[in-house]
Design a protein around this motif. Structure first.
Motif, PDB file in Angstrom:
ATOM      1  N   LEU A   1       0.928  -0.871   0.056  1.00  0.00           N
ATOM      2  CA  LEU A   1      -0.008  -0.296   0.659  1.00  0.00           C
ATOM      3  C   LEU A   1       0.770   1.160   0.137  1.00  0.00           C
ATOM      4  N   ILE A   2       1.808   1.513   0.939  1.00  0.00           N
ATOM      5  CA  ILE A   2       2.608   2.830   1.419  1.00  0.00           C
ATOM      6  C   ILE A   2       3.811   2.687   0.011  1.00  0.00           C
ATOM      7  N   ASN A   3       4.178   1.489  -0.627  1.00  0.00           N
ATOM      8  CA  ASN A   3       5.186   1.881  -1.651  1.00  0.00           C
ATOM      9  C   ASN A   3       3.992   2.124  -2.895  1.00  0.00           C
ATOM     10  N   ASP A   4       3.012   1.435  -3.184  1.00  0.00           N
ATOM     11  CA  ASP A   4       1.476   1.965  -4.092  1.00  0.00           C
ATOM     12  C   ASP A   4       1.801   3.526  -4.345  1.00  0.00           C
ATOM     13  N   LEU A   5       1.593   3.905  -3.077  1.00  0.00           N
ATOM     14  CA  LEU A   5       0.797   4.969  -2.901  1.00  0.00           C
ATOM     15  C   LEU A   5       2.050   6.187  -3.694  1.00  0.00           C
ATOM     16  N   TYR A   6       3.666   5.629  -2.603  1.00  0.00           N
ATOM     17  CA  TYR A   6       4.424   6.500  -3.276  1.00  0.00           C
ATOM     18  C   TYR A   6       4.844   6.721  -4.518  1.00  0.00           C
ATOM     19  N   HIS A   7       4.240   5.225  -5.458  1.00  0.00           N
ATOM     20  CA  HIS A   7       4.567   5.758  -7.329  1.00  0.00           C
ATOM     21  C   HIS A   7       4.046   5.957  -7.792  1.00  0.00           C
ATOM     22  N   TYR A   8       2.234   6.199  -6.824  1.00  0.00           N
ATOM     23  CA  TYR A   8       1.263   7.636  -7.558  1.00  0.00           C
ATOM     24  C   TYR A   8       1.672   8.927  -7.023  1.00  0.00           C
ATOM     25  N   THR A   9       1.719   9.120  -6.126  1.00  0.00           N
ATOM     26  CA  THR A   9       2.195  10.169  -5.403  1.00  0.00           C
ATOM     27  C   THR A   9       3.348  10.933  -6.819  1.00  0.00           C
TER      28      THR A   9
END
Lengths: 317, 480
Positions: free
Chosen positions: A108-116
């Motif tokens: 989740l955090i990794n995904d959010l990081y890439h999205y951001t």
């Protein structure tokens, strides 16, 4: 639980909370400015002041217009507390605690990081900002829920709670400070008869930045006014973002940890000072700012006690 | 439309999936017919899905470069490599045989040295080996096992036979990628697992934990097993964290551990807590600044004392690397015969020992056709690829060899087998090797079903190391 892991989990939680708070702040502020009358001098700069990083900003920026400020807060790699940097640090701590966290948390955090990282431009422009920031806030909330629902509520979780609530108490205090000082000052530029609706919407936006508006209305039946808002955000025992509630959560988590004497003592002192506050007095005497300063120093003391007791000793190189 | 397999040319090499006549090999039949049924757009979707899965799962490795260490997504090709179960079962016995013999050898070297006294291996070869640790002489680890975890590199030559290229007995890495490759493939091609039996690989972490728990000096049901990592900047950090997580073990760095009264403890929020078994992913020389490299900040002062007293188990044991020296490698067929009285099931790649004057002469005269390897490097560093090297490079290397013949071996250039890799909208052959992982317990030896297939992603290249641009694919042992 390893001391090192405790420390990383704590920071993971703190940086995620900071990420969420940064998104909330920018979001609400963007809405607030749309409500204010033309020519009001409440500027974007206030946002820089809240985060306590104005010196660094001033070094590198000549003016504080919307684009500059938002970019600085969301995307600037040179700003240690920019949203992207907080998220990157959260991710780094998640990456290095992967062996104890559920893999969904990391994903989740990794995904959010890439999205951001890939969508910051949406956040800087006005059109896509709301959706962009909401996605970040939602993902942070999702993480909170995921951890609450899928991590054993053991000592690992206690450090999640510690990191989150220290960061939250700190941020709430900053928002109150800004609301009371900077925003009210700007209000004085308006003529008396104009003031009321705007004062109202300013305090409402302070509440909204903490998702506190509805809860406030349920607890406080009077109309939105400065005294009650400050009192609510500092001393409500039930609202999760109120300082006193954060302190109580800290106490509960610390009570479950071993060797907790010093941390308990520090937090108990702080809790007493906040409960015994005379809100009217500090607001009227206009020394709220001083109080908030000392509150933030006290919160830092809690951090220091936690760090000294449970984290790896700092080794001299 | 889909993939046009008629355009796929296996050329001069053995292809893992497609026979020289252009037909799928038996273990690959179901896979190829499944892939034939996919449209272009479906293949593209699966490829994107794999990339996304890798990104989301955060499967990364770190590349050392001048620009700092960069975490890269794991380069992965979605078409699996297949091997028949019958062939694999022979390979598996060969791998077990090899590791059993190697453990006899290491134990002998640090104790009776019979193999040296019987002159099967020249004594000076061992005593001069960079990986021989005199501090370990006389040590008797639990079950006489020194190398608990081994990663053996296999390649397939034109004749279609597996050869052992090298044994990694120090800190072999890659197993987490083997496991993650399978996870990704399951996400990308879930349908195909229903139609055929592909041997599972998921029990590795459990097997690893059992192997480690069994060597605990304290007889507990759940001894404290920890994974010792050099830290987050190590290229294999992802794997260290992954294995610790899957085993439910603590992941520790040197500074988390402390030795008191020759016992090892870790610093926890409750204070010091005893440690029984350390799966260390740090090289020998960094383990203990009191014994080895004094400047090592990665290690734990006093760790060797604790180990020599039998108060903590280390896997692999310090000194085990003496058997993964490339010169020792050339003697492994003799080692197998000496200790087990068996013929080696898996052949070595034919090798020239530069320490032997006759063979050295041959090597120097034929450098442009040989691959020369230093005894103690890994990751493909410090090699000479004769056929691709310039005259000047060959001359320079000749000097290096002459100055220190003990440090080099030479091998003919083995043509690695190929397997189809998806390139844009078609498949092209790329060279691969295979690294299975072998676990040695006191009672039994375990081999992963398949292993990590590494792919040289550049056309024509033989370099499969991830540090040098290699990728990987899922490896299927298919029941026939």
């Amino acid at each position: 639980m390893l001391a090192r892991v405790a420390e990383r989990v704590y920071w993971l939680s703190r940086y995620m909370e900071r990420t969420e708070n940064s998104a909330r702040l920018v979001n609400v502020y963007s809405n607030l400015l749309l409500d204010l009358p033309r020519g009001t001098k409440v500027g974007w700069r206030t946002l820089i002041d809240i985060t306590g990083i104005h010196e660094l900003f001033d070094e590198n920026h000549e003016s504080a217009d919307e684009r500059q400020v938002i970019k600085y807060l969301l995307a600037d790699k040179n700003n240690p507390s920019s949203l992207i940097n907080s998220l990157a640090l959260a991710r780094e701590n998640a990456r290095t605690t992967r062996e104890i966290m559920p893999s969904e948390a990391w994903e989740l955090i990794n995904d959010l990081y890439h999205y951001t990282k890939e969508n910051t431009n949406k956040g800087i422009g006005r059109t896509g900002r709301h959706a962009f920031l909401n996605k970040i806030i939602n993902a942070s909330q999702q993480l909170t829920g995921l951890l609450a629902g899928s991590v054993s509520h053991d000592r690992v979780y206690d450090f999640v709670v510690l990191g989150r609530n220290i960061e939250r108490a700190d941020m709430t205090s900053r928002i109150i400070d800004t609301g009371a000082a900077n925003l009210s000052l700007s209000i004085e530029q308006l003529k008396d008869e104009e003031t009321l609706p705007y004062e109202n919407s300013l305090w409402m936006s302070v509440l909204r930045s903490l998702s506190a508006y509805q809860m406030y209305r349920q607890h406080v039946h009077d109309r939105v006014n400065g005294d009650d808002v400050v009192d609510f955000l500092l001393r409500n025992a039930d609202f999760p973002r109120a300082v006193l509630h954060c302190l109580q959560s800290l106490t509960n988590a610390i009570e479950r940890l071993p060797n907790n004497e010093e941390s308990l003592r520090v937090i108990a002192g702080l809790q007493r000072r906040v409960s015994e506050l005379n809100i009217e007095k500090i607001l009227r005497k206009a020394n709220l700012h001083e109080f908030i300063d000392s509150l933030q120093a006290d919160i830092a003391d809690v951090h220091n006690a936690v760090s000294k007791t449970w984290f790896l000793p700092v080794t001299e190189a | 439309m889909g993939i046009n397999w008629k355009e796929y040319k296996t050329e001069l090499f053995y292809d893992e999936l497609i026979s020289a006549g252009g037909r799928p090999r038996k273990p690959a039949r179901a896979l190829i017919s499944y892939l034939r049924g996919l449209k272009d757009s479906e293949i593209t979707d699966r490829k994107l899905a794999a990339e996304l899965a890798i990104k989301t799962m955060g499967i990364t490795f770190t590349v050392y470069s001048d620009a700092g260490n960069i975490d890269r997504d794991w380069p992965f090709d979605i078409i699996p490599r297949t091997i028949g179960a019958a062939e694999w079962s022979i390979t598996e016995s060969g791998l077990k045989q090899r590791l059993i013999a190697l453990n006899h050898f290491i134990d002998d070297i640090y104790n009776d040295q019979k193999i040296l006294k019987d002159k099967v291996i020249p004594k000076e070869l061992i005593l001069k080996s960079k990986n021989f640790r005199k501090q370990c002489v006389g040590m008797k680890p639990v079950g006489n096992v020194w190398a608990h975890i081994c990663g053996t590199d296999l390649i397939r030559d034109k004749d279609g036979k597996f050869y052992v290229l090298e044994d990694n007995l120090r800190v072999p890495s890659g197993v987490s990628y083997m496991l993650e490759n399978r996870e990704v493939t399951k996400r990308v091609f879930p349908e195909i697992f229903a139609d055929q039996t592909i041997l599972p690989v998921t029990d590795y972490p459990t097997q690893l934990f059992d192997t480690l728990a069994a060597i605990s000096p304290r007889p507990l049901d759940y001894p404290e097993v920890v994974v010792l990592t050099p830290g987050i900047y190590n290229s294999a950090y992802f794997e260290h964290a992954y294995l610790a997580q899957r085993m439910g073990a603590e992941l520790v760095e040197g500074s988390d551990l402390v030795v008191e009264d020759d016992k090892v403890y870790m610093r926890t929020i409750h204070g010091l807590s005893p440690v029984d078994v350390i799966y260390r992913r740090i090289d020998d020389l960094f383990l203990d600044p009191e014994t080895f490299d004094k400047d090592s900040l990665l290690g734990v002062p006093g760790l060797m004392r604790a180990w020599l007293k039998g108060n903590v188990a280390l896997a692999n044991a310090p000194g085990a690397g003496v058997a993964d020296d490339k010169v020792i490698y050339t003697y492994i067929p003799d080692i197998i015969k000496y200790y087990l009285n068996e013929n080696p099931i898996l052949p070595n790649v034919p090798s020239y020992q530069c320490i032997e004057p006759e063979q050295l002469k041959y090597v120097l005269a034929n450098l442009s056709e040989l691959v020369v390897k230093p005894a103690n490097e890994s990751g493909g560093y410090g090699m000479l690829m004769g056929p691709q090297a310039s005259k000047k490079q060959c001359q320079d290397f000749a000097k290096l060899i002459k100055a220190n013949p003990r440090n080099y071996i030479a091998q003919p250039l083995i043509s690695l087998s190929t397997t189809p890799v998806l390139c844009e909208d078609r498949v092209e052959p790329r060279h691969v090797d295979l690294r299975p992982f072998i676990l040695q317990g006191s009672q039994q030896t375990y081999v992963t079903a398949g292993g990590l297939t590494r792919v040289a992603m550049q056309k024509g290249s033989f370099i499969v190391n991830s540090s040098q641009g290699g990728g990987s694919k899922d490896t299927w042992i298919v029941a026939e």
